[in-house]
Design an enzyme around this catalytic site. Structure first.
Site, PDB file in Angstrom:
ATOM      1  N   THR A 188     -24.872  69.194  69.053  1.00  0.00           N
ATOM      2  CA  THR A 188     -24.640  68.882  67.652  1.00  0.00           C
ATOM      3  C   THR A 188     -24.054  70.081  66.910  1.00  0.00           C
ATOM      4  O   THR A 188     -24.326  71.223  67.286  1.00  0.00           O
ATOM      5  CB  THR A 188     -26.024  68.534  67.083  1.00  0.00           C
ATOM      6  OG1 THR A 188     -26.445  67.346  67.713  1.00  0.00           O
ATOM      7  CG2 THR A 188     -26.044  68.380  65.598  1.00  0.00           C
ATOM      8  N   ARG A 209     -29.651  53.740  68.161  1.00  0.00           N
ATOM      9  CA  ARG A 209     -30.543  54.897  67.987  1.00  0.00           C
ATOM     10  C   ARG A 209     -29.925  55.881  66.974  1.00  0.00           C
ATOM     11  O   ARG A 209     -28.750  56.241  67.063  1.00  0.00           O
ATOM     12  CB  ARG A 209     -30.755  55.594  69.338  1.00  0.00           C
ATOM     13  CG  ARG A 209     -31.691  56.818  69.286  1.00  0.00           C
ATOM     14  CD  ARG A 209     -30.968  58.121  69.109  1.00  0.00           C
ATOM     15  NE  ARG A 209     -31.866  59.272  69.082  1.00  0.00           N
ATOM     16  CZ  ARG A 209     -31.469  60.515  68.817  1.00  0.00           C
ATOM     17  NH1 ARG A 209     -30.218  60.770  68.576  1.00  0.00           N
ATOM     18  NH2 ARG A 209     -32.338  61.487  68.772  1.00  0.00           N
ATOM     19  N   VAL A 210     -30.705  56.294  66.014  1.00  0.00           N
ATOM     20  CA  VAL A 210     -30.226  57.273  65.027  1.00  0.00           C
ATOM     21  C   VAL A 210     -31.142  58.486  65.077  1.00  0.00           C
ATOM     22  O   VAL A 210     -32.368  58.341  65.097  1.00  0.00           O
ATOM     23  CB  VAL A 210     -30.208  56.655  63.608  1.00  0.00           C
ATOM     24  CG1 VAL A 210     -29.857  57.711  62.570  1.00  0.00           C
ATOM     25  CG2 VAL A 210     -29.214  55.502  63.535  1.00  0.00           C
ATOM     26  N   GLY A 228     -34.117  65.063  67.973  1.00  0.00           N
ATOM     27  CA  GLY A 228     -34.084  64.452  66.650  1.00  0.00           C
ATOM     28  C   GLY A 228     -35.352  63.728  66.228  1.00  0.00           C
ATOM     29  O   GLY A 228     -35.740  63.780  65.055  1.00  0.00           O
TER      30      GLY A 228
HETATM   31  N1  ASP Z   1     -30.539  66.380  66.698  1.00  0.00           N
HETATM   32  C1  ASP Z   1     -29.585  65.592  67.416  1.00  0.00           C
HETATM   33  C2  ASP Z   1     -30.140  64.193  67.611  1.00  0.00           C
HETATM   34  O1  ASP Z   1     -31.287  64.062  67.983  1.00  0.00           O
HETATM   35  C3  ASP Z   1     -29.235  66.129  68.759  1.00  0.00           C
HETATM   36  C4  ASP Z   1     -28.837  67.583  68.805  1.00  0.00           C
HETATM   37  O2  ASP Z   1     -29.160  68.365  67.925  1.00  0.00           O
HETATM   38  O3  ASP Z   1     -28.159  67.966  69.774  1.00  0.00           O
HETATM   39  O4  ASP Z   1     -29.399  63.255  67.461  1.00  0.00           O
END
Ligand code: ASP
Length: 306
Positions: A174, A202-203, A228
Site C-alpha cells: 500500500t 473485502r475492504v 487492515g
Molecule cells: N492496509 C492494507 C489493507 O489491509 C494493506 C497494506 O497496507 O498493504 O488493505
C-alpha cells in the site's frame, strides 16, 4: 511561513533481503524519491498539503511494484479492486473510495469526493459513475496486469489463502503520504489494492477515515499500512491523534505506543507515517521493514526500506 515537509510510504513488510535485487531496491528508492519530489515541489510553488498528497500518491500509484493503482494486487476473481482516501487537516473534510475497478489514480477520485461531493465514501459502481462525471481517468484491465502480481495470485490460489502483501515472498505494499504546507496545514492520503486473492467486496483500512487515514491541524496527519482488519478494529490513525489531543503525548510517544505496544501485543503487523502540527515526522513499523521516506527541506531527504 511554515517549513514545507512531506513523508511517503510504499507499504510495511518488505521483501526479505536475500530476495531483493539491487535493481528492485533502486527502483523502489527512486519511486519514493520521485513521490517526495512531486509533493514537495508542488508545495514550494504554493500548492496545498492536500494537492501535495495527491501528487505524491499518484507517483506511487503509477509505479508498478507498489500495491496501488497500476501495481494493485489481483482479487480471487482476477480483478483489481482498489481503495483510497484523503483528508484535509484544516477543514477535517475527507473523501474516500472503496472497491473501485479501472480507476487509474484512486487517490484523485478520493480528492474529487472531498472537493465535489457531499459524501465521504463512495463504493464500487457508484464511485465509478461519480468518477465519469468528474472526468477522472480510467484504464483498461491490461494496464493493471503485471506478471508478478498474477503469479502471486496463482500461488495464493494454490495454497488457498488470502495474502496480505506483507506476508508473501514479494512484499510491496500500500502507498501513502502525509504533508505540511507553507501555511501549516496538514493532509494525509492512502491508496491500496488490498490483499491478493481477497474475496470480492473485502475492504481494508485504507479508505476508512480514522483507521487508515486521518488529518487534523491541531494534532497530526497519519497514513497507515498493515493488516487492515486490525487497523480498522483499533482505529489506528485516529488513535494516534487522540493520544496527542487527550493525553498530551508527543507524536513519537503516540506512535511507539500504538505500533510497538498495542498492535504488537495482538500480532497486528504494520506501520504508519505521521507528521504533527510542529512538523515532526515519525515513520514507525513493527514489520521487518517499510518502504518509506521523507523530505524536510531542499537537502534533508531520506528513503529507507529495512
Ligand atoms: N492496509 C492494507 C489493507 O489491509 C494493506 C497494506 O497496507 O498493504 O488493505
Amino acid at each position: 511561513m511554515h517549513p514545507i515537509k512531506i513523508a511517503v510510504h510504499g507499504g510495511a513488510g518488505t521483501m526479505p533481503k536475500r530476495l531483493m535485487t539491487p535493481e528492485i531496491e533502486k527502483a523502489c528508492h527512486n519511486a519514493l524519491q520521485n513521490a517526495l519530489q512531486a509533493g514537495y515541489e508542488l508545495m514550494k510553488n504554493g500548492g496545498s498539503a492536500v494537492d501535495a498528497v495527491e501528487a505524491a500518491v499518484m507517483v506511487l500509484e503509477n509505479f508498478e511494484l507498489f500495491n496501488a493503482g497500476k501495481g494493485a494486487v489481483f482479487t480471487h476473481e482476477g480483478k483489481h479492486e482498489m481503495d483510497a482516501s484523503i483528508m484535509d487537516g484544516k477543514t477535517k473534510r475527507s473523501g474516500a473510495v472503496a472497491a473501485v475497478n479501472n480507476i487509474k489514480n484512486p487517490i484523485s477520485l478520493a480528492k474529487a469526493i472531498l472537493l465535489h461531493s457531499e459524501h465521504v465514501l463512495l463504493l464500487g459502481a457508484g464511485a465509478e459513475v461519480f468518477a465519469k462525471e468528474q472526468q477522472i481517468p480510467f484504464e483498461n484491465d491490461a494496464y493493471f496486469f503485471t506478471q508478478f502480481r498474477f503469479d502471486q495470485l496463482q500461488k495464493a490460489k494454490q495454497r488457498d489463502i488470502i495474502v496480505l502483501d506483507h506476508v508473501d515472498d514479494k512484499k510491496f505494499g500500500t502507498v501513502g503520504c502525509v504533508a505540511m504546507d507553507a501555511n501549516g496545514n496538514l493532509a494525509a492520503g492512502t491508496s491500496t489494492g488490498g490483499m491478493t486473492n481477497k474475496s470480492f467486496g473485502r475492504v481494508g483500512d485504507s479508505p476508512i477515515i480514522g483507521s487508515g487515514t486521518y488529518a487534523n491541524n491541531t494534532t497530526c496527519a497519519v497514513s497507515c499500512t498493515g493488516h487492515g482488519e486490525f487497523f480498522i478494529e483499533n482505529v489506528v490513525a485516529y488513535d494516534i491523534s487522540c493520544l496527542m489531543e487527550y493525553k498530551g503525548l508527543s507524536l513519537n510517544e503516540a506512535c511507539e505506543l500504538v505500533i510497538n505496544q498495542k498492535l504488537k501485543s495482538i500480532d497486528a503487523e504494520g506501520g504508519l507515517i505521521a507528521i504533527d502540527h510542529n512538523g515532526n515526522i515519525c515513520l514507525p513499523f513493527n514489520t521487518k521493514g517499510m518502504y518509506r521516506g521523507y523530505r524536510k527541506g531542499d537537502d534533508d531527504i531520506f528513503t529507507g526500506i529495512y
